[in-house]
Design a protein around this motif. Sequence first.
Motif, short mmCIF file in Angstrom:
data_model
loop_
_atom_site.label_atom_id
_atom_site.label_comp_id
_atom_site.label_asym_id
_atom_site.label_seq_id
_atom_site.Cartn_x
_atom_site.Cartn_y
_atom_site.Cartn_z
N LYS A 11 0.91 -1.29 0.11
CA LYS A 11 0.10 0.01 0.10
C LYS A 11 0.88 1.24 -0.09
O LYS A 11 0.56 2.28 -0.84
CB LYS A 11 -0.92 0.10 1.18
N SER A 12 1.75 1.20 0.72
CA SER A 12 2.87 2.31 1.04
C SER A 12 4.19 2.02 0.52
O SER A 12 4.89 1.12 1.33
CB SER A 12 3.01 3.00 2.32
N LYS A 32 8.59 6.60 -9.15
CA LYS A 32 7.24 7.01 -8.65
C LYS A 32 6.28 7.07 -9.80
O LYS A 32 5.25 7.08 -9.43
CB LYS A 32 7.52 8.57 -8.12
N ASN A 35 4.15 4.36 -12.35
CA ASN A 35 3.66 3.62 -11.18
C ASN A 35 4.64 3.58 -10.20
O ASN A 35 6.18 3.46 -10.60
CB ASN A 35 3.19 2.34 -11.53
N GLY A 51 3.71 -0.22 -5.77
CA GLY A 51 2.49 0.40 -4.83
C GLY A 51 1.22 0.32 -5.25
O GLY A 51 1.16 0.81 -6.64
N ILE A 52 0.17 0.01 -4.83
CA ILE A 52 -1.20 0.10 -5.03
C ILE A 52 -2.07 0.65 -3.90
O ILE A 52 -1.93 -0.07 -2.82
CB ILE A 52 -1.43 -1.34 -5.81
N LYS A 53 -2.73 1.50 -4.06
CA LYS A 53 -3.74 2.15 -2.78
C LYS A 53 -4.47 1.25 -2.29
O LYS A 53 -4.80 1.34 -0.97
CB LYS A 53 -4.36 3.50 -3.27
N HIS A 54 -5.28 0.42 -3.08
CA HIS A 54 -6.19 -0.53 -2.32
C HIS A 54 -5.77 -1.69 -1.84
O HIS A 54 -6.48 -2.78 -1.43
CB HIS A 54 -7.28 -0.81 -3.46
N HIS A 55 -4.22 -1.79 -1.74
CA HIS A 55 -3.61 -3.11 -1.03
C HIS A 55 -4.29 -3.37 0.26
O HIS A 55 -4.18 -2.34 1.09
CB HIS A 55 -2.29 -3.26 -1.21
#
Length: 227
Positions: A11-12, A32, A35, A51-55
């Motif tokens: 996520k982060s 960055k 992706n 990184g993927i926000k909804h992980h």
Amino acid sequence: MNLITPIFPCKSLDELLAFYQSLGFTVTYQQKSPNPYAILERDWIRLDFYGIKHHDPAKCYHTCYILTDEVDDLYEAFTNALRKRSGKLPTRGLPRISEIRDKSYGVREFMFSDIAGTCIRIGKKIGLQQESPASKRLSLTLDFAYKSEDEPLEVIIPVLDKAIEKEKDSDCLNLYKVMTIRADIAIEQGDHQLAQELLEKVKAGLGAEHKAERQRVNDLEQKIIKP
């Protein structure tokens, strides 16, 4: 050159990189855009992350296996680094690290889960192990406990308690490992009396050669002193 590189989500990315840097890894590449992506290396080990926000770390099932003759050295390095990072060894939740075990199918291994929920298993081949019937049964209990880490405690506890009661007269290392896991859960529940009773039995049964297991007991006792 032939090379396969797993790429894991988080996520982060910044938080994940800081975590692995605390374990002795170096960031050898980072971008960055378009992706978030980074490469971490520690000697010959390379791990890639994006990184993927909804992980959701609690729902992560990603894993990889590292086969190496350096398993004991890496276990010592990672446990020491995690103690320094957290002030105590994280054995439950995220991140966490398991005990190191000699498996009956011929592998000495441990596993750790990072803050993103990715499980890294590290082991080396040691040959098939001869076990008593009790040790084999307890080995299955240990496998269940490790695989069920994220299950509700009311699912795990009865299995551990039943195994301990059934094999209580068996003087084997796997019994003490099951007791250690049960003590860890008791600490999490705030039942320090039960935890201490179990750990005392474990210490009485372990030999001087069981250095890693004794250190695990010390780590759990520190949790009782400094919850």
